[in-house]
Design a protein around this motif. Structure first.
Motif, short mmCIF file in Angstrom:
data_model
loop_
_atom_site.label_atom_id
_atom_site.label_comp_id
_atom_site.label_asym_id
_atom_site.label_seq_id
_atom_site.Cartn_x
_atom_site.Cartn_y
_atom_site.Cartn_z
N LEU A 192 0.84 -1.19 0.00
CA LEU A 192 0.00 0.00 0.00
C LEU A 192 0.88 1.24 0.00
O LEU A 192 2.06 1.17 0.33
CB LEU A 192 -0.90 0.03 1.24
CG LEU A 192 -1.93 -1.08 1.37
CD1 LEU A 192 -2.71 -0.91 2.67
CD2 LEU A 192 -2.87 -1.10 0.18
N VAL A 193 0.28 2.37 -0.37
CA VAL A 193 0.97 3.65 -0.24
C VAL A 193 0.17 4.55 0.68
O VAL A 193 -1.05 4.64 0.57
CB VAL A 193 1.21 4.34 -1.61
CG1 VAL A 193 2.22 3.56 -2.44
CG2 VAL A 193 -0.07 4.52 -2.39
N GLU A 194 0.88 5.16 1.61
CA GLU A 194 0.27 6.16 2.50
C GLU A 194 0.46 7.51 1.84
O GLU A 194 1.56 7.86 1.41
CB GLU A 194 0.95 6.13 3.86
CG GLU A 194 0.40 7.17 4.82
CD GLU A 194 1.15 7.19 6.14
OE1 GLU A 194 0.90 8.12 6.92
OE2 GLU A 194 1.99 6.30 6.39
N HIS A 195 -0.62 8.28 1.74
CA HIS A 195 -0.55 9.57 1.06
C HIS A 195 -0.01 10.66 1.99
O HIS A 195 -0.43 10.77 3.14
CB HIS A 195 -1.93 9.94 0.50
CG HIS A 195 -2.32 8.98 -0.58
ND1 HIS A 195 -3.18 7.94 -0.35
CD2 HIS A 195 -1.93 8.89 -1.87
CE1 HIS A 195 -3.31 7.25 -1.47
NE2 HIS A 195 -2.56 7.79 -2.40
N LEU A 196 0.93 11.45 1.44
CA LEU A 196 1.63 12.48 2.20
C LEU A 196 1.25 13.87 1.71
O LEU A 196 0.32 14.02 0.90
CB LEU A 196 3.15 12.25 2.06
CG LEU A 196 3.65 10.86 2.47
CD1 LEU A 196 5.13 10.72 2.17
CD2 LEU A 196 3.36 10.59 3.94
N THR A 201 -4.29 8.78 4.40
CA THR A 201 -5.10 7.74 3.77
C THR A 201 -4.20 6.80 3.00
O THR A 201 -3.14 7.19 2.52
CB THR A 201 -6.17 8.33 2.82
OG1 THR A 201 -5.53 9.11 1.82
CG2 THR A 201 -7.20 9.15 3.57
N CYS A 202 -4.62 5.56 2.90
CA CYS A 202 -3.83 4.55 2.20
C CYS A 202 -4.58 4.05 0.97
O CYS A 202 -5.80 3.96 0.97
CB CYS A 202 -3.54 3.38 3.12
SG CYS A 202 -2.48 3.79 4.51
N GLY A 203 -3.81 3.73 -0.04
CA GLY A 203 -4.38 3.20 -1.27
C GLY A 203 -3.40 2.28 -1.95
O GLY A 203 -2.30 2.04 -1.45
N LEU A 204 -3.80 1.78 -3.09
CA LEU A 204 -2.92 0.98 -3.92
C LEU A 204 -2.05 1.93 -4.74
O LEU A 204 -2.49 3.02 -5.07
CB LEU A 204 -3.74 0.09 -4.85
CG LEU A 204 -4.61 -0.95 -4.15
CD1 LEU A 204 -5.59 -1.57 -5.14
CD2 LEU A 204 -3.73 -2.02 -3.52
N THR A 233 3.97 9.91 -1.60
CA THR A 233 3.57 8.62 -1.02
C THR A 233 4.70 7.97 -0.23
O THR A 233 5.87 8.14 -0.52
CB THR A 233 3.13 7.63 -2.11
OG1 THR A 233 4.18 7.48 -3.06
CG2 THR A 233 1.84 8.06 -2.78
N ARG A 234 4.27 7.18 0.77
CA ARG A 234 5.18 6.34 1.55
C ARG A 234 4.71 4.90 1.35
O ARG A 234 3.69 4.49 1.91
CB ARG A 234 5.11 6.70 3.02
CG ARG A 234 6.00 5.82 3.92
CD ARG A 234 5.90 6.20 5.39
NE ARG A 234 6.38 7.57 5.58
CZ ARG A 234 5.65 8.56 6.15
NH1 ARG A 234 4.44 8.33 6.58
NH2 ARG A 234 6.17 9.76 6.28
N PRO A 235 5.43 4.11 0.53
CA PRO A 235 5.02 2.72 0.32
C PRO A 235 5.35 1.86 1.52
O PRO A 235 6.34 2.10 2.21
CB PRO A 235 5.84 2.30 -0.90
CG PRO A 235 7.05 3.18 -0.88
CD PRO A 235 6.61 4.47 -0.25
N LYS A 236 4.49 0.88 1.77
CA LYS A 236 4.73 -0.02 2.90
C LYS A 236 4.01 -1.34 2.69
O LYS A 236 2.92 -1.38 2.11
CB LYS A 236 4.31 0.63 4.21
CG LYS A 236 2.87 1.12 4.27
CD LYS A 236 2.63 1.91 5.55
CE LYS A 236 1.23 2.48 5.59
NZ LYS A 236 1.01 3.25 6.80
N TRP A 237 4.66 -2.41 3.16
CA TRP A 237 4.04 -3.73 3.14
C TRP A 237 3.18 -3.86 4.40
O TRP A 237 3.65 -3.61 5.49
CB TRP A 237 5.11 -4.82 3.12
CG TRP A 237 5.86 -4.87 1.83
CD1 TRP A 237 7.13 -4.40 1.59
CD2 TRP A 237 5.39 -5.39 0.59
NE1 TRP A 237 7.46 -4.61 0.28
CE2 TRP A 237 6.41 -5.22 -0.37
CE3 TRP A 237 4.19 -5.99 0.19
CZ2 TRP A 237 6.28 -5.64 -1.69
CZ3 TRP A 237 4.06 -6.40 -1.13
CH2 TRP A 237 5.09 -6.23 -2.05
#
Length: 137
Positions: A17-21, A30-33, A106-110
């Motif tokens: 997912l990516v967390e929106h910055l 918010t998180c999204g694909l 974005t901040r990507p994270k597993w």
């Protein structure tokens, strides 16, 4: 209605997912694909590949992307603008390479799949993850 393309990628029992910055159009946190809008006459699959790299730092080739059968529709909240009606096409990444890299947007994270539902998600993200998981895992 605007179109966005997104990518679902799994690693063991996790989904990317990516967390929106701050620099994102989506509300902070918010998180999204990973994904975004096609540019000009860009094909959806090419946009998905490009956006995946821009938002995560990782690469995927077109041959490793498979489009999910469902097209999702939702009203998306935006920063500094009215909400927008969006159509979301989702691609599943069979393989990908590289390491995660944060951007100003974005901040990507597993994230453990079982924890996704507890996050502040954009519309249809959970549905798309469930569909991809059912089809490919």
């Amino acid at each position: 209605m605007k179109k966005t393309v997104t990518v679902v990628a799994f690693k063991k029992n996790k989904v990317l997912l990516v967390e929106h910055l701050d620099d994102s159009d989506h509300p902070n946190g918010t998180c999204g694909l990973p994904g975004g809008r096609p540019e000009g006459n860009e094909e959806d699959i090419d946009a998905a590949k490009r956006e995946f790299k821009q938002e995560t730092g990782m690469k995927v080739v077109k041959e490793d992307l498979e489009k999910l059968p469902t097209t999702y529709k939702a009203t998306i909240s935006r920063k500094n603008r009215k909400s927008q009606e969006m159509v979301m096409e989702v691609f599943y990444a069979k393989k990908y390479t590289g390491t995660l890299k944060e951007s100003t947007e974005t901040r990507p994270k597993w994230v453990l799949i079982r924890q996704v539902g507890s996050l502040p998600l954009l519309p249809n993200v959970l549905n798309a993850i469930k569909e991809a998981f059912a089809l490919y895992c």
